[in-house]
Design a protein around this motif. Structure first.
Motif, PDB file in Angstrom:
ATOM      1  N   ALA A   1      28.159  22.128  99.440  1.00 53.69           N
ATOM      2  CA  ALA A   1      26.959  21.602 100.095  1.00 53.69           C
ATOM      3  C   ALA A   1      25.874  22.664 100.222  1.00 53.69           C
ATOM      4  N   CYS A   2      26.255  23.941 100.127  1.00 51.02           N
ATOM      5  CA  CYS A   2      25.302  25.034 100.323  1.00 51.02           C
ATOM      6  C   CYS A   2      24.908  25.711  99.024  1.00 51.02           C
ATOM      7  N   LYS A   3      25.470  25.278  97.889  1.00 50.78           N
ATOM      8  CA  LYS A   3      25.387  26.158  96.715  1.00 50.78           C
ATOM      9  C   LYS A   3      23.976  26.383  96.207  1.00 50.78           C
ATOM     10  N   GLU A   4      23.119  25.345  96.217  1.00 50.59           N
ATOM     11  CA  GLU A   4      21.744  25.558  95.746  1.00 50.59           C
ATOM     12  C   GLU A   4      21.028  26.559  96.665  1.00 50.59           C
ATOM     13  N   ALA A   5      21.188  26.353  97.964  1.00 50.07           N
ATOM     14  CA  ALA A   5      20.550  27.251  98.930  1.00 50.07           C
ATOM     15  C   ALA A   5      21.112  28.666  98.800  1.00 50.07           C
ATOM     16  N   ASP A   6      22.403  28.778  98.575  1.00 45.53           N
ATOM     17  CA  ASP A   6      23.014  30.102  98.445  1.00 45.53           C
ATOM     18  C   ASP A   6      22.483  30.845  97.221  1.00 45.53           C
ATOM     19  N   VAL A   7      22.363  30.116  96.114  1.00 49.20           N
ATOM     20  CA  VAL A   7      21.865  30.752  94.890  1.00 49.20           C
ATOM     21  C   VAL A   7      20.431  31.243  95.110  1.00 49.20           C
ATOM     22  N   ALA A   8      19.614  30.394  95.753  1.00 48.44           N
ATOM     23  CA  ALA A   8      18.230  30.804  96.037  1.00 48.44           C
ATOM     24  C   ALA A   8      18.209  32.023  96.966  1.00 48.44           C
ATOM     25  N   HIS A   9      19.085  31.989  97.967  1.00 47.60           N
ATOM     26  CA  HIS A   9      19.187  33.084  98.931  1.00 47.60           C
ATOM     27  C   HIS A   9      19.596  34.385  98.222  1.00 47.60           C
ATOM     28  N   MET A  10      20.544  34.295  97.314  1.00 49.83           N
ATOM     29  CA  MET A  10      20.989  35.493  96.595  1.00 49.83           C
ATOM     30  C   MET A  10      19.903  35.981  95.645  1.00 49.83           C
ATOM     31  N   GLN A  11      19.214  35.015  95.002  1.00 47.66           N
ATOM     32  CA  GLN A  11      18.120  35.436  94.106  1.00 47.66           C
ATOM     33  C   GLN A  11      17.042  36.165  94.895  1.00 47.66           C
ATOM     34  N   ALA A  12      16.743  35.667  96.081  1.00 50.81           N
ATOM     35  CA  ALA A  12      15.701  36.281  96.895  1.00 50.81           C
ATOM     36  C   ALA A  12      16.067  37.705  97.305  1.00 50.81           C
ATOM     37  N   HIS A  13      17.370  37.934  97.549  1.00 47.11           N
ATOM     38  CA  HIS A  13      17.795  39.239  98.058  1.00 47.11           C
ATOM     39  C   HIS A  13      18.312  40.201  96.989  1.00 47.11           C
ATOM     40  N   LEU A  14      18.691  39.674  95.838  1.00 47.88           N
ATOM     41  CA  LEU A  14      19.398  40.514  94.873  1.00 47.88           C
ATOM     42  C   LEU A  14      18.675  40.680  93.547  1.00 47.88           C
ATOM     43  N   SER A  15      17.559  39.978  93.357  1.00 44.52           N
ATOM     44  CA  SER A  15      16.983  39.939  92.003  1.00 44.52           C
ATOM     45  C   SER A  15      16.573  41.325  91.489  1.00 44.52           C
ATOM     46  N   ALA A  16      16.291  42.247  92.396  1.00 46.32           N
ATOM     47  CA  ALA A  16      15.919  43.592  91.934  1.00 46.32           C
ATOM     48  C   ALA A  16      17.117  44.335  91.345  1.00 46.32           C
ATOM     49  N   VAL A  17      18.319  43.986  91.806  1.00 47.19           N
ATOM     50  CA  VAL A  17      19.497  44.778  91.393  1.00 47.19           C
ATOM     51  C   VAL A  17      20.497  43.996  90.554  1.00 47.19           C
ATOM     52  N   ALA A  18      20.347  42.652  90.481  1.00 46.33           N
ATOM     53  CA  ALA A  18      21.385  41.879  89.783  1.00 46.33           C
ATOM     54  C   ALA A  18      20.823  40.596  89.194  1.00 46.33           C
ATOM     55  N   GLU A  19      21.487  40.112  88.146  1.00 42.31           N
ATOM     56  CA  GLU A  19      21.264  38.763  87.650  1.00 42.31           C
ATOM     57  C   GLU A  19      22.173  37.851  88.468  1.00 42.31           C
ATOM     58  N   VAL A  20      21.573  36.801  89.067  1.00 44.08           N
ATOM     59  CA  VAL A  20      22.363  35.813  89.809  1.00 44.08           C
ATOM     60  C   VAL A  20      22.628  34.651  88.854  1.00 44.08           C
ATOM     61  N   GLN A  21      23.869  34.511  88.415  1.00 40.93           N
ATOM     62  CA  GLN A  21      24.187  33.558  87.348  1.00 40.93           C
ATOM     63  C   GLN A  21      25.133  32.470  87.836  1.00 40.93           C
ATOM     64  N   PRO A  22      24.601  31.281  88.175  1.00 40.96           N
ATOM     65  CA  PRO A  22      25.497  30.180  88.529  1.00 40.96           C
ATOM     66  C   PRO A  22      26.385  29.843  87.330  1.00 40.96           C
ATOM     67  N   VAL A  23      27.662  29.616  87.596  1.00 41.15           N
ATOM     68  CA  VAL A  23      28.614  29.284  86.532  1.00 41.15           C
ATOM     69  C   VAL A  23      28.759  27.760  86.513  1.00 41.15           C
ATOM     70  N   THR A  24      28.249  27.124  85.455  1.00 39.52           N
ATOM     71  CA  THR A  24      28.217  25.655  85.451  1.00 39.52           C
ATOM     72  C   THR A  24      29.117  25.052  84.376  1.00 39.52           C
ATOM     73  N   ASP A  25      29.878  25.895  83.679  1.00 39.46           N
ATOM     74  CA  ASP A  25      30.721  25.376  82.595  1.00 39.46           C
ATOM     75  C   ASP A  25      32.205  25.613  82.872  1.00 39.46           C
ATOM     76  N   ARG A  26      32.541  25.648  84.175  1.00 35.42           N
ATOM     77  CA  ARG A  26      33.928  25.884  84.560  1.00 35.42           C
ATOM     78  C   ARG A  26      34.340  24.962  85.692  1.00 35.42           C
ATOM     79  N   ALA A  27      35.586  24.520  85.650  1.00 38.92           N
ATOM     80  CA  ALA A  27      36.199  23.804  86.765  1.00 38.92           C
ATOM     81  C   ALA A  27      36.880  24.815  87.678  1.00 38.92           C
ATOM     82  N   LEU A  28      37.188  24.405  88.901  1.00 40.55           N
ATOM     83  CA  LEU A  28      37.916  25.259  89.832  1.00 40.55           C
ATOM     84  C   LEU A  28      39.076  24.447  90.409  1.00 40.55           C
ATOM     85  N   LEU A  29      40.290  24.924  90.154  1.00 40.24           N
ATOM     86  CA  LEU A  29      41.485  24.246  90.667  1.00 40.24           C
ATOM     87  C   LEU A  29      42.153  25.145  91.681  1.00 40.24           C
TER      88      LEU A  29
END
Lengths: 119, 373
Positions: B121-149
């Protein structure tokens, strides 16, 4: 056996009506973990919420199907709520009520009509 | 359910008798044919397979060195990121300026990058939050081609090691990447049931094969969200949006264990995270209210939102998660109460359907955890 829109079954036993919930209702509810029954000798009106059933998922009510007096309740359900899932149309009856006129049952569905409802 | 997203394994869930319900924007199996109670007990006795692909998987890849990424990520949380060893995972919390919780998460040090798992429920907001805080030091890459079991329960190790022998040596919160016929699996020895077990990120193309192979192992049964909720409640674990949210601080929530010494007052990297003033003060002085375990004295479950009172009628808090604990064989709940009423053994009352019913403050977890430490 007669059936209500709320998935209760009604069975005439002498001059009393025995009330429970259908297999379909028990399946939909899921595992029942708590049952609260009315007091005996309570006078109820049609539509009164008189039984609380809680399953692992949610709480729901059983409504009084008819106007009358609660004369007996199934205490076994309080101690073993899971009986509702094991034997909904047999051992897991909820209460017995005395009503003035058994003809009031006629307005409810018979088995075929109920089978159509749950299709 | 037209606006809802479907899991990659949607058809498998249907074929297994899954009853699909909307959850966090997805059609999710709330239970299978066995039902919540049996699924819960089976997970504790054998092994349960959960599809948690709705959760957000994110890679943080440093633009420069890992140290800069860890320092920046650490500035988002009251948690020790820099001290997390390679191959290890840790529980984290994004906090806001007032010391509330934006989300809880897991993050792993995978040598040259961090791997993060956040709530659906938070993932879009979390990605935006991480991009806002980390973009100078990291690529924030959502993983959209994997399942999680998630594979959880006492037979989880036997079941997974039959396919991936390397997992047998993993300890609680270890992570590993293993090449298999199902693709590269990102495995952590963790979960959210209180049981030993694993979370397995698998490429979409291998997910069905892996799920079927696991379900074919001895003792493995598919488990829905319903039992996932009762399992985590018995284990005393918080559900974001219910037990924790932007209005609760980590200290109120009793998540002090997630705030390592190094980030506390007197530690080498104390403070300097959002909400540090409140959180450090609450660590020092105690919070005004606390998350507690609650045991209804009777059999009636006490659900989320139920108001809690002292025996003299004073309102003292409310239930945030509650239901029936199949392994405890009794109703259980968690909620927040004023600190004066938070001591285990304190008798309280809750209002259920207009009646005040007795309950007692207890201790967490309700059911002992069996992590392989």
């Amino acid at each position: 056996m007669k059936y209500t829109q709320d998935h209760e079954w009604l069975r005439v036993e002498g001059d009393l009506v025995v009330v429970g919930i259908t297999e379909h209702a028990a399946t939909q509810l899921g595992d029942v973990v708590f049952v609260e029954l009315p007091e005996v000798e309570t006078m109820v009106s049609t539509g009164d919420e008189i039984v609380v059933i809680e399953s692992v998922k949610a709480a729901s009510d059983i409504l009084a199907p008819l106007e009358g007096e609660i004369v007996e309740v199934n205490q076994k359900l309080v101690d073993n709520p899971g009986l509702v899932n094991e034997d909904p149309t047999g051992a897991a009856w909820f209460f017995k009520m005395r009503i003035d006129d058994l003809a009031a049952l006629d307005e409810y569905m018979d088995e075929d009509e109920y089978a159509d409802l749950i299709g | 359910m037209t606006d809802l997203k479907r899991l990659g394994l949607h058809d498998l869930h249907l074929s297994l008798g899954g009853k699909m319900v909307p959850f966090a924007g997805y059609e999710m199996p709330v239970q299978y044919a066995a039902g919540v109670m049996k699924e819960h007990l089976h997970t504790r006795a054998a092994a349960g397979l959960f599809d948690v692909s709705h959760m957000g998987q994110v890679i943080l890849r440093p633009k420069g060195d890992m140290a800069s990424l860890c320092a920046a990520f650490e500035a988002m949380m009251p948690v020790d990121v820099a001290g997390l060893a390679q191959g290890r995972q840790r529980y984290g919390l994004f906090t806001n300026e007032t010391g509330g919780i934006l989300d809880d998460l897991m993050f792993a040090n995978r040598g040259d990058h961090l791997f993060v798992v956040v709530n659906a429920a938070c993932k879009e907001a979390d990605v935006a939050h991480m991009q806002a805080h980390l973009s100078a030091v990291a690529e924030v890459q959502p993983v959209t081609d994997r399942a999680l079991l998630a594979l959880q329960g006492p037979l989880a190790e036997a079941a997974l090691s039959g396919l991936v022998p390397q997992v047998a040596v993993m300890r609680f919160m270890d992570v590993a990447v293993v090449d298999t016929v199902f693709g590269a699996l990102w495995i952590s020895r963790s979960g959210y049931t209180g049981e030993d077990g694993f979370e397995i990120s698998v490429p979409d193309g291998g997910a069905l094969g892996l799920a079927q192979a696991l379900l074919a192992r001895d003792g493995v049964m598919p488990i829905g969200l319903g039992a996932r909720d009762s399992l985590r409640l018995e284990a005393g674990l918080c559900l974001y949006g219910h037990d924790i949210d932007t209005g609760t601080s980590p200290v109120e929530a009793g998540l002090n264990w997630a705030i390592q010494k190094v980030r506390r007052t007197g530690g080498a990297r104390a403070g300097s995270f959002p909400g540090d003033a409140r959180i450090l003060a609450e660590l020092a002085d105690g919070p005004e209210r606390q998350r507690v375990a609650l045991r209804p004295d009777g059999r009636a479950p006490m659900r989320e939102g139920t108001a809690i009172f002292a025996p003299d009628g004073t309102p003292v808090g409310s239930v945030t998660s509650g239901g029936f604990g199949p392994s405890v064989e009794a109703p259980i709940a968690m909620g927040y109460v004023a600190t004066a009423y938070a001591t285990p053994g304190t008798p309280l009352e809750a209002e259920v359907r207009g009646k005040r019913l007795p309950l007692t403050v207890s201790t967490l977890p309700f059911h002992p955890t069996t992590y392989k430490r």
